[in-house]
Design a protein around this motif. Structure first.
Motif, PDB file in Angstrom:
ATOM      1  N   HIS A   1     -11.553   0.700 -14.559  1.00 23.82           N
ATOM      2  CA  HIS A   1     -12.130   0.444 -13.239  1.00 23.82           C
ATOM      3  C   HIS A   1     -13.492  -0.245 -13.352  1.00 23.82           C
TER       4      HIS A   1
ATOM      5  N   TYR B   1       2.382   1.684  -3.447  1.00 28.76           N
ATOM      6  CA  TYR B   1       1.363   2.211  -4.358  1.00 28.76           C
ATOM      7  C   TYR B   1       1.195   3.713  -4.169  1.00 28.76           C
ATOM      8  N   GLY B   2       1.271   4.164  -2.925  1.00 30.46           N
ATOM      9  CA  GLY B   2       1.101   5.589  -2.672  1.00 30.46           C
ATOM     10  C   GLY B   2       2.314   6.407  -3.072  1.00 30.46           C
TER      11      GLY B   2
ATOM     12  N   CYS C   1     -15.295  -3.320  -1.020  1.00 34.75           N
ATOM     13  CA  CYS C   1     -14.883  -2.838  -2.338  1.00 34.75           C
ATOM     14  C   CYS C   1     -16.092  -2.557  -3.230  1.00 34.75           C
TER      15      CYS C   1
ATOM     16  N   SER D   1      -8.895   0.665  -0.331  1.00 36.33           N
ATOM     17  CA  SER D   1      -8.379   2.020  -0.180  1.00 36.33           C
ATOM     18  C   SER D   1      -8.033   2.639  -1.530  1.00 36.33           C
ATOM     19  N   VAL D   2      -7.661   1.809  -2.503  1.00 38.92           N
ATOM     20  CA  VAL D   2      -7.357   2.326  -3.839  1.00 38.92           C
ATOM     21  C   VAL D   2      -8.627   2.852  -4.504  1.00 38.92           C
TER      22      VAL D   2
ATOM     23  N   ARG E   1      -2.162  -2.449 -10.146  1.00 39.72           N
ATOM     24  CA  ARG E   1      -3.587  -2.821 -10.297  1.00 39.72           C
ATOM     25  C   ARG E   1      -3.747  -3.996 -11.259  1.00 39.72           C
TER      26      ARG E   1
ATOM     27  N   ILE F   1      -6.296  -3.824   0.228  1.00 39.80           N
ATOM     28  CA  ILE F   1      -5.515  -2.791  -0.454  1.00 39.80           C
ATOM     29  C   ILE F   1      -6.379  -2.097  -1.505  1.00 39.80           C
ATOM     30  N   PHE F   2      -7.115  -2.891  -2.273  1.00 38.54           N
ATOM     31  CA  PHE F   2      -7.939  -2.311  -3.329  1.00 38.54           C
ATOM     32  C   PHE F   2      -9.063  -1.461  -2.760  1.00 38.54           C
TER      33      PHE F   2
ATOM     34  N   ARG G   1       1.499   2.540 -10.366  1.00 33.96           N
ATOM     35  CA  ARG G   1       0.104   2.253  -9.963  1.00 33.96           C
ATOM     36  C   ARG G   1      -0.659   1.422 -10.994  1.00 33.96           C
TER      37      ARG G   1
ATOM     38  N   HIS H   1       0.830  -1.206   0.000  1.00 34.88           N
ATOM     39  CA  HIS H   1       0.000   0.000   0.000  1.00 34.88           C
ATOM     40  C   HIS H   1       0.864   1.255   0.000  1.00 34.88           C
TER      41      HIS H   1
END
Length: 499
Positions: free
Chosen positions: A283, A230-231, A310, A270-271, A241, A267-268, A237, A227
């Protein structure tokens, strides 16, 4: 033994054997101590290879020196030297082997963690390279195949989710390496433009492979680190994904075996909250082709909470996706799995709490037809959970506004429960919901009740006519003579008489 340990220091890059690979299964087994064969070949510590990351030349600094005893200009050289020393790995299957060397390495890892978190010096490129190499040598390994696949356990009727977790004996070192990596990635002294050359696609893929670890502590550390990566590394990014999506695809459509689905979904979650509107086509495809099919596997209960989060995040972002989500859930509805049905009903309630009227009207007919089937379920928990939907004021409001379409669907199911359901609790709940619908619109209720009774009577008469027709056919067949090889229908009564 300590001298032997120090003699393994990779002080000269030219001496490193490039034929060894830190990505190989052998290096993996050396790291986590899971190969008894490698333990029998050597009693001393093993030096991992530098094939993944090039080895850097280390200045003549004693790696056991504390950071406080060197000048600021030499701290980074000492840091690289200590990282190289930590590339020596040990066999943890035997707790009595190399105890002194293991303690020395542990103390050095603690020193490294404190130094990284202090943020006193900006990391140079050789230091970043050495850090990535040390993490690769210690962490990246190939897990042995499962001795008993979860799918086979599920088909045999066993609950594989209640098995005790596996704890790796090498965790005392692995935990410190994960702690160092996390502090390194989140450090303000790390230049992302330089680090992205070493924390790159192959490094990220190997991190993702570790999510299949049997040790829940390792998966929790990996979740936090990925995470943060990713940030920090925006350039990676899209790749992250896509790589996670590929793991989900293999899990749903091929293996149905993976230990880290819940952590990856977390994780996803929060993404998804960071997606901008309007949502990209990528998406939307992820929702329809990944998240919705994840409702299908038998092990849904392991990651259901994260999956539901999610899905609701997507609906919060774009309410127009509600009909897509509900349609997909109805497609994968588990008609033969009562535990999953209860979970699906809970997710449906959560979706209906935030749905708008236009989207609700698009899916209400097939949805309440399925809810009506659940109301008549012989499994009392499924029937109870379906009837509990009427305890939600938001859902009752939706039903009241669209009662002319919904009441005719659910009333016959309530009537059947009120007359002959075996569970007293379900029977009482059915009567309570029945009374609620009566108070909501008495004229509509009586009209639907009369129509339901007429329909039941019509079905009863048709069943009687079918039985009478079959009785005539059977009677005519019994009177026919047995000639040649002509097949005739023999009733149980005729069979008993002939015997």
């Amino acid at each position: 033994m300590l001298k032997q340990f120090l003699s393994k220091l990779p002080r000269r890059a030219a001496k490193v054997d490039s034929s060894d690979s830190a990505h190989s299964p052998d290096a993996a087994h050396k790291s986590n101590g899971r190969s008894p064969a490698s333990a029998s070949r050597s009693t001393g510590p093993k030096r991992a290879s530098a094939a993944v990351f090039p080895a850097s030349v280390i200045g003549g600094i004693e790696p056991l020196m504390p950071f406080k005893d060197v000048s600021i200009s030499e701290e980074m050289s000492l840091f690289v030297s200590k990282l190289s020393l930590c590339c020596v790995t040990f066999d943890f299957t035997d707790p009595t082997k190399n105890t002194m060397e293991k303690d020395v390495k542990r103390q050095i890892l603690i020193e490294l963690a404190d130094f990284v978190s202090s943020g006193s010096v900006r990391f140079t490129e050789p230091a970043i390279l050495a850090m990535c190499r040390m993490c690769a040598v210690n962490l990246f390994r190939v897990f042995p195949p499962k001795s008993r696949p979860k799918l086979a356990a599920a088909s045999s009727g066993e609950n594989d989710n209640e098995d005790d977790p596996v704890f790796y004996p090498a965790w005392s070192h692995l935990q410190l390496v994960y702690e160092i990596l996390l502090k390194f990635v989140t450090s303000s002294c790390l230049d992302a433009k330089i680090a992205k050359k070493y924390i790159e696609h192959s490094f990220i893929l190997r991190l993702l492979d570790l999510f299949d670890s049997d040790d829940p502590r390792e998966r929790e550390c990996l979740k936090t680190i990925l995470h943060r990566i990713y940030g920090k590394f925006m350039v990676h990014r899209p790749f992250i994904r896509k790589a996670i999506s590929n793991i989900f695809y293999r899990f749903v459509f091929e293996t149905e075996k993976h230990n880290g689905i819940a952590e990856l979904l977390e994780i996803f979650g929060s993404v998804i909250s960071g997606f901008t509107l309007p949502l990209k086509e990528e998406h939307r495809i992820f929702l329809s082709r990944v998240l919705i099919p994840l409702h299908k596997p038998k092990s849904l209960g392991v990651y259901f909470q994260q999956l539901s989060y999610c899905v609701t995040q997507f609906i919060d972002k774009d309410p127009r996706l509600t009909s897509v989500v509900v349609g997909g859930i109805l497609k994968y509805w588990p008609v033969t799995n009562s535990q999953k049905e209860v979970m699906f009903l809970g997710e449906i309630e959560e979706i209906l709490e935030n749905i708008n009227m236009a989207e609700f009207q698009m899916i209400m007919v097939p949805l309440f037809w399925r809810i009506g089937c659940c109301i008549n379920s012989l499994h009392f928990q499924v029937a109870e959970r379906a009837l509990f939907l009427w305890n939600n004021e938001q859902i009752v409001g939706l039903v009241a506004y669209n009662r002319h379409e919904i009441v005719p669907i659910v009333l016959p199911a309530l009537e059947r429960n009120a007359h002959d359901h075996w569970n007293q609790s379900v029977l009482n709940l059915s009567l309570s919901v029945r009374k609620m619908l009566l108070d909501m619109d008495e004229v509509l209720f009586l009209s639907c009740l009369a129509h339901s009774q007429e329909e039941q009577e019509r079905m009863r008469r048709e069943a009687e006519r079918r039985n009478e027709a079959w009785a005539r056919v059977e009677s005519a067949a019994t009177r026919q003579p047995l000639v040649g090889n002509i097949a005739v229908l023999v009733t149980p009564l005729a069979a008993s008489i002939s015997c």
